[in-house]
Design an enzyme around this catalytic site. Structure first.
Site, PDB file in Angstrom:
ATOM      1  N   HIS A  37      88.158  16.726  55.210  1.00 49.01           N
ATOM      2  CA  HIS A  37      87.272  16.410  56.376  1.00 49.01           C
ATOM      3  C   HIS A  37      85.675  16.736  55.924  1.00 49.01           C
ATOM      4  CE1 HIS A  37      85.139  17.861  60.091  1.00 49.01           C
ATOM      5  NE2 HIS A  37      86.414  17.569  60.807  1.00 49.01           N
TER       6      HIS A  37
ATOM      7  N   ASP B  47      94.581  16.968  62.706  1.00 44.22           N
ATOM      8  CA  ASP B  47      95.571  16.200  63.024  1.00 44.22           C
ATOM      9  C   ASP B  47      96.965  16.452  62.288  1.00 44.22           C
ATOM     10  OD1 ASP B  47      92.661  14.345  63.121  1.00 44.22           O
ATOM     11  OD2 ASP B  47      94.124  14.434  64.846  1.00 44.22           O
TER      12      ASP B  47
HETATM   13  C1  SDX Z   1      89.081  14.135  62.527  1.00 48.02           C
HETATM   14  O1  SDX Z   1      84.009  14.659  62.039  1.00 48.02           O
HETATM   15  C2  SDX Z   1      85.067  15.570  62.786  1.00 48.02           C
HETATM   16  O2  SDX Z   1      84.873  16.562  63.131  1.00 48.02           O
HETATM   17  C3  SDX Z   1      86.280  14.976  63.071  1.00 48.02           C
HETATM   18  C4  SDX Z   1      87.310  15.572  63.635  1.00 48.02           C
HETATM   19  C5  SDX Z   1      86.955  16.130  64.993  1.00 48.02           C
HETATM   20  O3  SDX Z   1      87.522  17.067  65.729  1.00 48.02           O
HETATM   21  O4  SDX Z   1      86.230  15.326  65.545  1.00 48.02           O
HETATM   22  O5  SDX Z   1      87.464  16.796  62.767  1.00 48.02           O
HETATM   23  C6  SDX Z   1      88.659  14.891  63.795  1.00 48.02           C
HETATM   24  O6  SDX Z   1      88.763  12.866  62.631  1.00 48.02           O
HETATM   25  C7  SDX Z   1      89.667  14.686  61.418  1.00 48.02           C
HETATM   26  C8  SDX Z   1      89.801  13.912  60.350  1.00 48.02           C
HETATM   27  C9  SDX Z   1      91.208  12.884  60.504  1.00 48.02           C
HETATM   28  N1  SDX Z   1      91.091  11.860  59.428  1.00 48.02           N
HETATM   29  C10 SDX Z   1      92.364  11.959  58.658  1.00 48.02           C
HETATM   30  O7  SDX Z   1      92.978  12.899  58.368  1.00 48.02           O
HETATM   31  C11 SDX Z   1      92.504  10.739  57.751  1.00 48.02           C
HETATM   32  C12 SDX Z   1      92.452  11.147  55.972  1.00 48.02           C
HETATM   33  N2  SDX Z   1      91.351  11.856  55.934  1.00 48.02           N
HETATM   34  C13 SDX Z   1      90.140  11.105  55.124  1.00 48.02           C
HETATM   35  O8  SDX Z   1      90.063   9.837  55.525  1.00 48.02           O
HETATM   36  C14 SDX Z   1      88.810  11.727  54.688  1.00 48.02           C
HETATM   37  O9  SDX Z   1      89.340  13.054  54.316  1.00 48.02           O
HETATM   38  C15 SDX Z   1      88.037  11.988  56.038  1.00 48.02           C
HETATM   39  C16 SDX Z   1      87.735  10.490  56.706  1.00 48.02           C
HETATM   40  C17 SDX Z   1      88.472  12.906  57.144  1.00 48.02           C
HETATM   41  C18 SDX Z   1      86.683  12.360  55.470  1.00 48.02           C
HETATM   42  O10 SDX Z   1      86.231  11.539  54.642  1.00 48.02           O
HETATM   43  P1  SDX Z   1      84.938  11.875  53.639  1.00 48.02           P
HETATM   44  O11 SDX Z   1      84.178  13.099  54.174  1.00 48.02           O
HETATM   45  O12 SDX Z   1      84.160  10.744  53.916  1.00 48.02           O
HETATM   46  O13 SDX Z   1      85.454  11.889  52.302  1.00 48.02           O
HETATM   47  P2  SDX Z   1      85.459  10.746  51.387  1.00 48.02           P
HETATM   48  O14 SDX Z   1      86.108   9.654  52.043  1.00 48.02           O
HETATM   49  O15 SDX Z   1      84.264  10.583  50.671  1.00 48.02           O
HETATM   50  O16 SDX Z   1      86.570  11.701  50.224  1.00 48.02           O
HETATM   51  C19 SDX Z   1      85.911  12.223  49.178  1.00 48.02           C
HETATM   52  C20 SDX Z   1      86.857  12.104  48.028  1.00 48.02           C
HETATM   53  C21 SDX Z   1      87.407  10.651  47.826  1.00 48.02           C
HETATM   54  O17 SDX Z   1      87.740  10.556  46.189  1.00 48.02           O
HETATM   55  P3  SDX Z   1      86.752  10.383  44.957  1.00 48.02           P
HETATM   56  O18 SDX Z   1      86.150   8.986  45.359  1.00 48.02           O
HETATM   57  O19 SDX Z   1      85.831  11.691  44.826  1.00 48.02           O
HETATM   58  O20 SDX Z   1      87.651  10.218  43.899  1.00 48.02           O
HETATM   59  O21 SDX Z   1      88.152  12.709  48.542  1.00 48.02           O
HETATM   60  C22 SDX Z   1      89.117  11.782  48.574  1.00 48.02           C
HETATM   61  C23 SDX Z   1      88.522  10.313  48.642  1.00 48.02           C
HETATM   62  O22 SDX Z   1      89.309   9.381  48.057  1.00 48.02           O
HETATM   63  N3  SDX Z   1      89.882  11.903  49.793  1.00 48.02           N
HETATM   64  C24 SDX Z   1      91.066  11.950  50.129  1.00 48.02           C
HETATM   65  C25 SDX Z   1      91.612  12.161  51.447  1.00 48.02           C
HETATM   66  N4  SDX Z   1      90.261  12.362  52.026  1.00 48.02           N
HETATM   67  C26 SDX Z   1      89.445  12.224  51.031  1.00 48.02           C
HETATM   68  N5  SDX Z   1      92.054  11.399  49.221  1.00 48.02           N
HETATM   69  C27 SDX Z   1      93.505  11.290  49.436  1.00 48.02           C
HETATM   70  N6  SDX Z   1      93.965  11.536  50.901  1.00 48.02           N
HETATM   71  C28 SDX Z   1      92.782  12.266  51.766  1.00 48.02           C
HETATM   72  N7  SDX Z   1      93.089  12.376  52.874  1.00 48.02           N
END
Ligand code: SDX
Length: 394
Positions: free
Chosen positions: A271, A328
């Site tokens: 998140h 989720d």
């Molecule tokens: C919702 O904003 C809100 O409040 C949203 C929400 C709401 O109530 O409205 O809470 C609802 O959208 C919840 C999120 C649902 N999405 C998912 O579950 C999809 C999986 N999650 C990821 O796509 C991600 O964690 C996000 C999109 C939720 C957040 O992404 P960020 O903050 O942009 O983090 P990032 O992509 O920059 O990741 C940082 C690191 C990266 O690795 P490095 O580049 O540091 O090596 O963490 C890794 C990412 O690859 N990473 C993950 C991951 N989430 C982040 N690696 C594997 N699996 C994951 N789920």
């Protein structure tokens, strides 16, 4: 100051968003609606009551609650001419596409709400939208299966009426189980608002141009559809199903999600704001276990989800990046237990999020005396050049 976010990318153009609707402290896993901690809404969860608190600023008294509930009941039906629009969609149409289109279509059938003069008019528009969103969602579902529509039943409260419209049959009224109603009220409450997330910021952005409430919320539905946002609840089930089908073990899936070269993510994890647990996921995990026990459902996907959580929370990749289950991760398993198809999961999220969108739209509307949101950029393109006639181009 809670809720103060500035969009100033260092260019001196500060579009700031202040809000007093929802407070999140991501490092501590704190979420409060109008100052009330989320955890305190768990006893006798009542989605309509929380919607009123988010939209009007405080929990309603008896009279306010009764008045708004009566308005929801009175406005559950659609204009009969709206039903023809559903027939225009292919049965395979994604429900979020139908929902966004039909919420926007409400502005064609309710022109009286295109210009909102005062809070009374706003409250009427809010009641119509919150009431009709159930009917639109249920009709989209029934249409996808070629089933007859169920008209709203005025004797039923909000969530019961939605389940009736979704699942009653001409020969048999849907039987309401208390545990199911409690679980669905709570799911909608947990999704009701979340500060400046992608879809809520979209609603504020669109609303800042002066676009009407229906058009702004239709834009919010489109933003929520994305798999990184509201679409994640569907993607979690697809992930758990893939593991369950034996395509790979939980350990192998987590390894893939860590692999920089793979586009796979552990869906329902991570998140942008919560760098500790998401309080909603904690509550939903508990609701999930209790509901499945009460209904006597032994869903293998729950065990797989718990195994994935156990593996990830002891893995340095996730710990270092502060990745925890989000809203989720368990919600889909609860919706499955209620009998809601995966295709409708993000629609349920939208029904829950609607009061938050409406509250933010109105706050934006009344806060900035109609100023349009206009974030700036950091320009990284070419310096000034000159136009070269095509005859001279290589
Ligand atoms: C919702 O904003 C809100 O409040 C949203 C929400 C709401 O109530 O409205 O809470 C609802 O959208 C919840 C999120 C649902 N999405 C998912 O579950 C999809 C999986 N999650 C990821 O796509 C991600 O964690 C996000 C999109 C939720 C957040 O992404 P960020 O903050 O942009 O983090 P990032 O992509 O920059 O990741 C940082 C690191 C990266 O690795 P490095 O580049 O540091 O090596 O963490 C890794 C990412 O690859 N990473 C993950 C991951 N989430 C982040 N690696 C594997 N699996 C994951 N789920």
């Amino acid at each position: 100051q809670s809720g103060l976010i500035t969009f100033d990318p260092g260019l001196g153009n500060t579009g700031s968003c202040q809000s007093d609707i929802t407070f999140i402290e991501g490092d501590l896993g704190i979420l409060r609606y109008r100052g009330i901690p989320l955890e305190q809404f768990q006893d006798n969860p009542n989605f309509v009551e929380v919607a009123l608190a988010l939209i009007f600023g405080e929990l309603p008294n008896q009279e306010q609650y009764a008045q708004f509930s009566a308005s929801l009941t009175k406005n559950a039906n659609l204009d009969e001419d709206m039903k023809h629009h559903f027939a225009g969609f292919p049965r395979s149409a994604p429900p979020m596409a139908v929902l966004s289109a039909m919420i926007s279509t409400l502005s064609c059938f309710h022109p009286e709400f295109l210009e909102l003069e005062d809070e009374t008019q706003f409250a009427r528009a809010a009641a119509r939208l919150i009431s009709k969103v159930r009917t639109l969602a249920a009709y989209a579902y029934r249409r996808s299966l070629g089933l007859p529509y169920n008209y709203p039943d005025p004797s039923l409260p909000y969530v019961s009426n939605f389940l009736h419209m979704m699942f009653s049959e001409p020969y048999k009224q849907y039987s309401m189980e208390e545990e199911v109603l409690t679980a669905l009220n709570l799911i909608l409450i947990l999704h009701a608002d979340h500060e400046q997330n992608c879809s809520t910021s979209t609603v504020r952005m669109v609303g800042s141009s002066g676009a009407n409430l229906f058009a702004s919320c239709a834009a919010g539905v489109s933003a929520l559809w994305g798999p990184l946002h509201g679409g994640a609840n569907m993607a979690v089930i697809d992930m758990l199903e893939a593991i369950h089908q034996g395509n790979m073990t939980p350990e192998a899936y987590v390894a893939l999600a860590k692999d920089k070269d793979s586009s796979v993510k552990l869906m329902g994890f991570g998140h942008r704001v919560y760098r500790n647990f998401d309080p909603r996921a904690t509550i939903l995990r508990d609701v999930c276990e209790k509901l499945l026990n009460k209904l006597g459902i032994n869903d293998p996907l729950l065990e797989i989800a718990k195994k994935l959580e156990e593996i990830a929370l002891s893995d340095s990749y996730f710990i270092e990046r502060k990745l925890y289950p989000n809203v989720d991760f368990y919600s889909g398993i609860i919706l499955r237990a209620i009998g809601i198809p995966t295709s409708m999961f993000t629609v349920i999220f939208a029904i829950g999020r609607l009061p938050g969108w409406i509250a933010h739209w109105y706050e934006q509307h009344s806060q900035n005396d109609g100023k349009i949101w206009r974030p700036r950029q950091v320009y990284t393109g070419l310096n000034e050049g000159r136009f070269i006639p095509r005859s001279e181009r290589g």
